[in-house]
Every structure is written in structure tokens, then in C-alpha cells.
Design a protein around this motif. Sequence first.
Motif, PDB file in Angstrom:
ATOM      1  N   UNK A 128       0.806  -1.216   0.000  1.00  0.00           N
ATOM      2  CA  UNK A 128       0.000   0.000   0.000  1.00  0.00           C
ATOM      3  C   UNK A 128       0.839   1.267   0.000  1.00  0.00           C
ATOM      4  N   UNK A 129       2.112   1.131  -0.320  1.00  0.00           N
ATOM      5  CA  UNK A 129       2.969   2.307  -0.335  1.00  0.00           C
ATOM      6  C   UNK A 129       3.010   2.900  -1.737  1.00  0.00           C
ATOM      7  N   UNK A 130       2.833   4.188  -1.830  1.00  0.00           N
ATOM      8  CA  UNK A 130       2.919   4.835  -3.126  1.00  0.00           C
ATOM      9  C   UNK A 130       4.350   5.257  -3.451  1.00  0.00           C
ATOM     10  N   UNK A 131       5.082   5.628  -2.429  1.00  0.00           N
ATOM     11  CA  UNK A 131       6.479   5.996  -2.626  1.00  0.00           C
ATOM     12  C   UNK A 131       7.340   5.049  -1.806  1.00  0.00           C
ATOM     13  N   UNK A 132       8.278   4.411  -2.468  1.00  0.00           N
ATOM     14  CA  UNK A 132       9.029   3.369  -1.790  1.00  0.00           C
ATOM     15  C   UNK A 132      10.436   3.259  -2.377  1.00  0.00           C
ATOM     16  N   UNK A 133      11.381   2.983  -1.501  1.00  0.00           N
ATOM     17  CA  UNK A 133      12.752   2.742  -1.952  1.00  0.00           C
ATOM     18  C   UNK A 133      13.093   1.289  -1.674  1.00  0.00           C
ATOM     19  N   UNK A 134      13.510   0.600  -2.697  1.00  0.00           N
ATOM     20  CA  UNK A 134      13.934  -0.782  -2.523  1.00  0.00           C
ATOM     21  C   UNK A 134      15.446  -0.834  -2.516  1.00  0.00           C
ATOM     22  N   UNK A 135      15.961  -1.539  -1.538  1.00  0.00           N
ATOM     23  CA  UNK A 135      17.395  -1.616  -1.380  1.00  0.00           C
ATOM     24  C   UNK A 135      17.838  -3.021  -1.692  1.00  0.00           C
ATOM     25  N   UNK A 136      18.680  -3.154  -2.689  1.00  0.00           N
ATOM     26  CA  UNK A 136      19.228  -4.465  -2.981  1.00  0.00           C
ATOM     27  C   UNK A 136      20.543  -4.597  -2.220  1.00  0.00           C
ATOM     28  N   UNK A 137      20.529  -5.392  -1.171  1.00  0.00           N
ATOM     29  CA  UNK A 137      21.736  -5.560  -0.358  1.00  0.00           C
ATOM     30  C   UNK A 137      22.267  -6.957  -0.589  1.00  0.00           C
ATOM     31  N   UNK A 138      23.342  -7.027  -1.302  1.00  0.00           N
ATOM     32  CA  UNK A 138      23.937  -8.332  -1.594  1.00  0.00           C
ATOM     33  C   UNK A 138      25.364  -8.085  -2.009  1.00  0.00           C
ATOM     34  N   UNK A 139      25.893  -8.976  -2.812  1.00  0.00           N
ATOM     35  CA  UNK A 139      27.267  -8.772  -3.255  1.00  0.00           C
ATOM     36  C   UNK A 139      27.363  -7.454  -4.003  1.00  0.00           C
TER      37      UNK A 139
END
Lengths: 375, 375
Positions: B210-221
Amino acid sequence: MTGEPSGGDLSRLRQLNSLAVIKALQGGTSLTLTEVAKRTGLSRASTEDVVRELLQMGWVTEADPTAGGVGRPARRYRFRAEAGRVLGIDIGGHNVRAVVADLDGVVRSAARVPVTPEMGRAERLEAVDRAATECLEAAGLTGGDVWASGVGTTGLVDGVGRVVLSEALPEWTGVDLAAHVRRLAPGPVLVENDSRLAALAECWRGVARYAKDMVFLLAGLRTGAGLVIDGKLHKGFANASGEIGALPVLGWIRAQEHLSAASGEAGDVFAAARAGDRSAATAVRRYVRDLALGTSALVLALDPQMVVVGGGFSRSADVLIEPLRRELDRWCIRTPEVRMSALGEEGVVLGAVRLALDDVEDRVLDGRTPLVSHP
Amino acid sequence: MTGEPSGGDLSRLRQLNSLAVIKALQGGTSLTLTEVAKRTGLSRASTEDVVRELLQMGWVTEADPTAGGVGRPARRYRFRAEAGRVLGIDIGGHNVRAVVADLDGVVRSAARVPVTPEMGRAERLEAVDRAATECLEAAGLTGGDVWASGVGTTGLVDGVGRVVLSEALPEWTGVDLAAHVRRLAPGPVLVENDSRLAALAECWRGVARYAKDMVFLLAGLRTGAGLVIDGKLHKGFANASGEIGALPVLGWIRAQEHLSAASGEAGDVFAAARAGDRSAATAVRRYVRDLALGTSALVLALDPQMVVVGGGFSRSADVLIEPLRRELDRWCIRTPEVRMSALGEEGVVLGAVRLALDDVEDRVLDGRTPLVSHP
DNA sequence: CGAATAATGATGTTCTCCATGATATTGATT
DNA sequence: AATCAATATCATGGAGAACATCATTATTCG
């Protein structure tokens, strides 16, 4: 996941088409029915019908036919921008500006009241009152004639028009600007941060007219940013977007210090640098370096089409823009166009006008306000 | 300045209403006519008309009536998600995944082909072929049955589906993925960066629903980001948004080094830290500190409602999320919710499916594809 | 078995847009 | 001055879509 072009009644269709006709007619130019029909994609007959209705409601009016040309001369119609008025206010550290604009966004009257950064809340609000009433009077209006008001101020603003945090102005945190302005002009009051409004204005009638994604940089005694994403002002979840300056490593906090360290008055530093003063040039170089750091963060995050530089220092574009571009090149994957603000000091007020106009258009579009003019 | 809800013909209205009915019916649940009418705002009679038409075109189908309840039992209708299929592909360093999904986004078949980060272009593309054909076969389809395909890969992707720059995979820069996948499944192919697709997926069926504004963080190698703004994936002017890692001061470049310095395998460090190993804990703390710096820049710039952490390291959420939250608190004006990805390794494929579905819906919506089913 | 309930089906009206052709107004041509 | 060509306006009829209303039908409850 997409928006809401939601269908509905037949009347809804007419509403959409009315709106399309209005949009086609907006902007001061007068058009013939055939031209409107072509732009809207409607048939001539329907266009005529819609225009007749709008004519009766006072949204459009007939304009002088153009002479010359073969065949029966067509009637020309234009949007009746004078049907409504909006108020725009910019509350700054040194000036309070107010303008009255028509529905095309053309400024009909303006007023400016000088203030000082040190002034307290009451005094500044009083300046707002003076500016607003002066410019309403000059336009021959009372507050009740205004369809919507837009207000720009420094600091963070919440969703209902209160200043949540202002570091630049004393006693400013906590002011309920919406309520204050509503006293002067009942009706919707929209309050926004000034950098954002300047951004909006540049996208509307400034250098970013055709950019959908744009970063506006307020370079002045304060440093700030306004973001336009996908053609719309980006506010963020709690109205706190663009506050990249809060991150110390990005340099915006210390940026101006380089300038004030080099000389007493900031404006002088740029002049001195231009004249060849070595230490001034160094100061400017350091300033630009810090400015570019934060800007790069915004650019890398958003990949905008354009960066527009405004604020007090944008007057010194000759020693700012090019170095800034070079610094951005150092960090950015793709350096966007960097351009100077076209609107200068008027940017914020114009953005405030745009904010108010957006509200008016939204309400007309949603049909909450039926298309009825106030003659 | 706003979008284009542009009106038009009567048929356009019907189209919009059809779409509204489809939207109401989508999602597996079956509804009665009255329920549909209520949701769309249409009258019962019109709803009936629209549904009849959709029924005939194969977009909806009748479902079993529910027993019990007084009165004449209502017919129930549901969206015929099985009317079409889309293909989603995730090309990663260690795995190539492919899934076939129906129009509701329900996965109908899936395939996975292990690869190694060192593999060259030809070998990796061959793995793509294997995964795709395997999963098409399992679904009993040929490439021609697929209405649209979505593809996710690491690296920067241009507007037409070519990899412009990939640092993680050898020989990967310059691949024309769209062309390659189109060989397997003719029809529209959409290629996107994997972080972004994972972001999309989380907004669709993950924790950010239900979030309209969102930051996705790819944390991996690798460390990367995907931005969803106003409910839409933000791409940027040249498809290069979210690349905040390019800015050295924001720490994403050196972030993983802390981990690899502490131990051979990254996964081990988190385990060791959890077990109480001092030097591992320090490494993790440093990693999080650097991760948070770049994330803060994104958060301050956009003020999103939520930050979602995904990627390989998100498995170690217990030692990641809470410290990350604390670090964000240090820098951010308003720290958004921080949550772990709900989709894990499946995120990117699901995002690819969503991308393909968006394309299908857009084409239906724009009327370029008339609402005709492929029975 | 009748009454209450809720869904379906049928009818006619209204609204909106469109196609077509008749009429009006002007400049250019004979 | 009369005619023609071009363009615009006006008027009529038709088709599509949505809606209100009322009769009809299929259930369950008492």
C-alpha cells in the motif's frame, strides 16, 4: 496500479470533452471551431455543442474574427481566463510578494513588501497581510473573489499548511499559514516549500517547460532543492522530499561557509572571482564543489532530464553554471542539462500561482465544482 | 500539466467502463452483478450489459454460485485470468529464473537454471533459452501464446532492451536482450534492471503493497536501489535512476569490502556476528553504516513511505534491519518504515511478470489492442 | 404452501456524439 | 455585377450507451 481514468455516466463523457476543449482553448490564443475539433479529436458538430455550453456557462467567450483568408470567416473562441482569479504569495526572508493571476496564469496585479530575515512572526504575517490586500485592491477584488490561493515559504510544511520546521526564519516554526491566509481569502489555501514552488514554476513557464523529470536547485544563502517527477511536484510521504542537505557528507551544510569565509557579503565573492581575485575564486570553487556533491546525489538518484539552478546566486550564473556542470561530470553517470533559472526572484510566486491553478483544475476535473463561472 | 483522461467517443466510455469492470473482477474473487455495479459505480443494467459483452469476448466467465442466503441466488462472474499468459525472466549471476503467469499474475509454471557469475555471454543466454523453453513447455505453451515478456538483469538497460553497462557479469555489456527474448516469445519484450523489478514486485505483492512511494534496497554482493514513486516505477530520463552507488562519499562502493575483509564468504560474516564474533560484528556494523549513508541520501531526496531491504543479505535481516534503522535515524529528517523483503529470491521474476502485465494492461487500456481474447 | 427477498429481464427515455446535407458568408474570377 | 470556390454554420436523423422502472423468476423462511 495505474491511475483512475474511471468511466461512468454519459455526463462524465461530456465533462471530459468539455475539459479537453477548455485545455485546447487555454493559453490566450483564440481558435476556430474546426481547429478545436481537430485538437480535441471530436467531431465538428460535437465541438460546437460543447463550446455553446461552455459559452453559456461563461468559460469561453467569442473573440474577434481574423480578417483575410478565403471563405466564410470562422468565429473564434477563447478561454475566458478572466472568469476566475487566484492568489499567489511568496513569504521570503527579504521580501513578501503577492500576485493575483487569472485562470491562464497571467499576472494581473502584484505587490511586494520588504521584510528582514530577523523579523518575528507577527511582523512577518502582517507583511503578508499588507502584500495580499494591496495586490487584491489593485486588482479590484476582495478575498472572496479568489478561487484558490497558493503560498510559498521556507522550511518544511505539513499537509494542512502549517510550518513544521523553519531554521532560517525566527518564530516561524508552527505558524498555521493556511489558516492565516484563509482569513484574507476564504477558499482553498495550499502551502508549499519555496524551492518546490520555484521548481514548479520553471516547469511551467521557465527553462524546464518540456522536462518531465527535473531537479531545481535553490542556490542562495540557503541551499535547497525541489523535485518534479513525471511532470508532477514530488512531495514525499511527509512532505519532506528534497531535503538532501541534511546529510553532512553531501556538503550543503558547509557550502556557503566557503563564501562567507572569503568575504563579508556573499554576492561580492562572485563579483570578486569574476574580477580575478584568487582567494575569491578558490572560495567559489569550493562552494561549487560542495554544491555539486549534493546535486550529484539527487541526479544519480533520479536521473532527471535537467537541473535548473535558481536562488539568489543564480544571478552569478557565469561563474556558477559551467563549473557546476564540470563537477557533476565527475560524479554522474549521465550528466543532465544544467541551466539557469529563467524566472529569477519571481519563481516562487509563480509557482504559488501554479499550485493554486492546479487545485482549481483538479476540482473542476473531479467535478466537485461543477463548471459554473462566477460572472 | 496533468495526464490525459481525454474524452472522446461513446465507445470510449464503454471502453473505460469495461476496464473498470475488469479491474473490479480481477484478483481471483468472483462477484455478483450487484457487487460489480456497486464497485464500479455503474447502474445494474449497464453493468449487466458490459459483463455480457465481456463474457462474449472471453474476458470474464461465470463462476459457481454460492449457496445459502435468501432470495434468488445471484450469478457470479470472475475475470478469466487464464485468457492470456505472460512470461517473466530473471537473469542473475547465480540463477536464471523463468515463470509463466496468467493475467492475474498467478504463476502457472516456473523453471530455474543455475549459472555462475563467471559465465560468458553465449553460455548465459543459452541458460535463458533453457529456462524459458522449459517453463513454457511445462505450461503447455509455445512462445507465440505469450502476450508480453518481462526481463530483469543486472546493469543499466536502455529504452529498447539492450544492456548498456554491466560491471557484474562478463561480456554482458551490449547484449540485446529484447531481441534475444523476442526470438523465444514474439510480442512485446520489456527489459529492466533487477533492483527495480524487485521494487515493483514488493509494491505489488510484497510488504510495500500500500505504499505509493518506496525505496527498494538491494543488499547483496552488489548494492543497488529501485524507486517506486507515486505508484509507478521511476526510470529516469535515460533509464539510470537509483544509481546512487556511483557517488563514493555515500559508501556503497566500499560497503561490501568491510564484509569480505572480515571473512572469506559474505554470508558467514552475518552468521559470525550473530554468534557473537567481535570482528565480524564490527564488519557488519561498518557495512551497515555505509549502506545507510547511501540509503539516507535516497530517503532524504524522496521521503518515501517505506524502505524495503532485499537481495542476498536480506536473509540476515535480524542483524541488518534494526541497525540500519538506527543508522537512518542519525541522518534522516523522518525515518521511514524499514522492512525486509517478503519475496526474497522470487522478487525479480515477479517484478518481471508485473512489468509484462503492465504492458498488457496499458495496451488494452489505450485500446491499441481491442478487447479480444485468444480462446 | 405462501410470504419475503433478491436477482434477472424487458421496456422506454435521455443523453451524447456523429454523419450528412442544406444554408450562409466571404474572396477570387469571369 | 454575376458566378464560383472555399469555408463555416445550422439542422436533421441515427446510433450507442447508460439509466430508471417495472414485471418476472428463483430461492429461503416461516
